[in-house]
Motif scaffolding. Structure first.
Motif, PDB file in Angstrom:
ATOM      1  N   ILE A  94       5.666  11.590   0.127  1.00  0.00           N
ATOM      2  CA  ILE A  94       6.041  12.331  -1.073  1.00  0.00           C
ATOM      3  C   ILE A  94       6.162  13.789  -0.659  1.00  0.00           C
ATOM      4  CG2 ILE A  94       5.282  13.012  -3.400  1.00  0.00           C
ATOM      5  CD1 ILE A  94       3.661  10.357  -3.432  1.00  0.00           C
ATOM      6  N   LEU A 124      10.888  11.490  -7.928  1.00  0.00           N
ATOM      7  CA  LEU A 124       9.837  11.106  -8.867  1.00  0.00           C
ATOM      8  C   LEU A 124       9.904  11.947 -10.137  1.00  0.00           C
ATOM      9  CD1 LEU A 124       6.817  10.687  -6.412  1.00  0.00           C
ATOM     10  CD2 LEU A 124       8.432   8.945  -7.213  1.00  0.00           C
ATOM     11  N   ALA A 281       4.560   5.361  -6.160  1.00  0.00           N
ATOM     12  CA  ALA A 281       5.502   6.092  -7.008  1.00  0.00           C
ATOM     13  C   ALA A 281       5.024   6.098  -8.459  1.00  0.00           C
ATOM     14  CB  ALA A 281       6.889   5.463  -6.900  1.00  0.00           C
ATOM     15  N   VAL A 285       3.505   9.580 -10.598  1.00  0.00           N
ATOM     16  CA  VAL A 285       4.075  10.059 -11.861  1.00  0.00           C
ATOM     17  C   VAL A 285       3.042   9.965 -12.973  1.00  0.00           C
ATOM     18  CG1 VAL A 285       5.884   9.697 -13.588  1.00  0.00           C
ATOM     19  CG2 VAL A 285       6.421   9.464 -11.155  1.00  0.00           C
ATOM     20  N   HIS A 319      13.246   6.994  -8.167  1.00  0.00           N
ATOM     21  CA  HIS A 319      12.613   5.808  -7.582  1.00  0.00           C
ATOM     22  C   HIS A 319      12.481   4.769  -8.692  1.00  0.00           C
ATOM     23  CE1 HIS A 319       9.498   3.256  -5.840  1.00  0.00           C
ATOM     24  NE2 HIS A 319       9.624   3.889  -4.681  1.00  0.00           N
ATOM     25  N   ALA A 322       9.284   4.935 -10.598  1.00  0.00           N
ATOM     26  CA  ALA A 322       9.211   6.127 -11.443  1.00  0.00           C
ATOM     27  C   ALA A 322      10.052   5.923 -12.698  1.00  0.00           C
ATOM     28  CB  ALA A 322       9.699   7.354 -10.669  1.00  0.00           C
TER      29      ALA A 322
END
Length: 331
Positions: A94, A124, A281, A285, A319, A322
């Motif tokens: 990330i 994200l 992911a 978030v 993603h 996400a």
């Protein structure tokens, strides 16, 4: 638990003001979910020591580790360009990046650090906006961008997003400087040193950062500083180049200045490598929103995260996990 109706990305971006106001914002609740925990640790590429990426990213890593019970480790870097290359090489899972650098990488833009080939990654969230700071000591005789001509100016580390946007601003204004490539904290020190020892310090520093950028703020209690108006160059860039550039201003209250200062604003994205696991992911978030109040205490820019704009990362695709989080958590 009951789930709200699904919201597509296109629908979210097309919402009017009244409808957008009805979005459910998770707030500070930690929330519970049937989402699986990640099956291994993760690394998040942040930025320069003392910068917002560094502070925000370290806080996010800590809270995401608490949420999942699996370690997320922050890695300090020179900034956006390095972060994007680390994602592509699998050295980070990330990473933060400025939108213009992300677009350069996505397109393999000629004349950039990514000219050798386009990179692929996913998004994200759009997180907050950076503001270009052109910082000079209060005692400086630099009052306009053109006064930087032939002066020693820090334009950011070699692999930073700051350097990308600094060079574009200087080129747009037709100004040549003697460039330095210092990190944030070293640049702030060099600016202070230059007040009494011009040959050993720098005349100005250019930095792209959130508000406030702490090492810059701390200068106000020592040598004092002003921000140079770059509105004309910023407007030219915003008019001619896609990448999220917007003419904006830095409010006087942020740095105890006399007036608001016109500048260039650039969105920040939180990105992920292409094959990042769905649990990481989703939980990243989830942590950003569910524990936003705690993140805001770590740095105020965490409060800028907004469900209505977080999905606006085009052309970088969200993603899939996400995207699913946004669908599950918006009305």
């Amino acid at each position: 638990m009951d789930r709200p109706r699904l919201l597509t990305r296109r629908h979210a971006l097309g919402l009017g003001a009244a409808a957008a106001g009805s979005l459910f914002l998770p707030g500070c609740s930690r929330g519970r979910s049937d989402e699986a925990a990640p099956d291994g640790p993760a690394k998040i590429a942040t930025g320069n020591a003392g910068g917002v990426y560094d502070i925000y990213g370290s806080g996010l890593a800590k809270l995401a580790s608490e949420q999942t019970g699996v370690s997320m480790t922050p890695i300090r870097t020179e900034g956006s360009v390095q972060n994007l290359k680390m994602l592509a090489a699998g050295k980070a899972d990330i990473a933060f990046s400025l939108s213009d650098s992300a677009l350069d990488a996505w397109e393999g833009a000629p004349g950039t650090a990514f000219a050798s080939g386009a990179l692929r990654f996913s998004a994200l969230a759009r997180t907050y906006d950076n503001y270009v700071h052109v910082v000079v000591p209060t005692s400086s005789n630099i009052f306009e961008l053109k006064h930087l001509q032939d002066r020693i100016v820090n334009i950011g580390p070699m692999n930073s997003g700051t350097r990308v946007v600094a060079n574009r601003i200087l080129q747009t204004a037709g100004i040549k400087v003697v460039p330095k490539s210092l990190g944030l904290e070293a640049a702030v020190k060099a600016l202070a040193d230059g007040v009494d020892k011009p040959r050993e310090g720098i005349a100005a520093l250019i930095w792209s950062g959130g508000l406030p950028t702490e090492p810059i703020l701390e200068l106000q209690a020592t040598v004092g500083f002003r921000l140079v108006d770059i509105g004309a160059a910023a407007q030219q860039l915003a008019n001619r180049r896609f990448g999220g550039y917007v003419l904006s201003s830095i409010p006087p209250s942020v740095y105890k200045l006399a007036n608001a200062v016109p500048t260039l604003a650039v969105p920040n994205y939180l990105l992920a490598r292409r094959d990042l696991s769905a649990p990481w992911a989703w939980w990243t978030v989830n942590t950003m929103f569910r524990r936003q109040a705690e993140l805001r205490e770590i740095h105020p820019e965490a409060g800028s995260l907004d469900a209505r704009s977080a999905i606006a990362t085009m052309p970088i695709p969200l993603h899939e996990a996400a995207k699913r989080w946004y669908q599950e958590n918006h009305v």
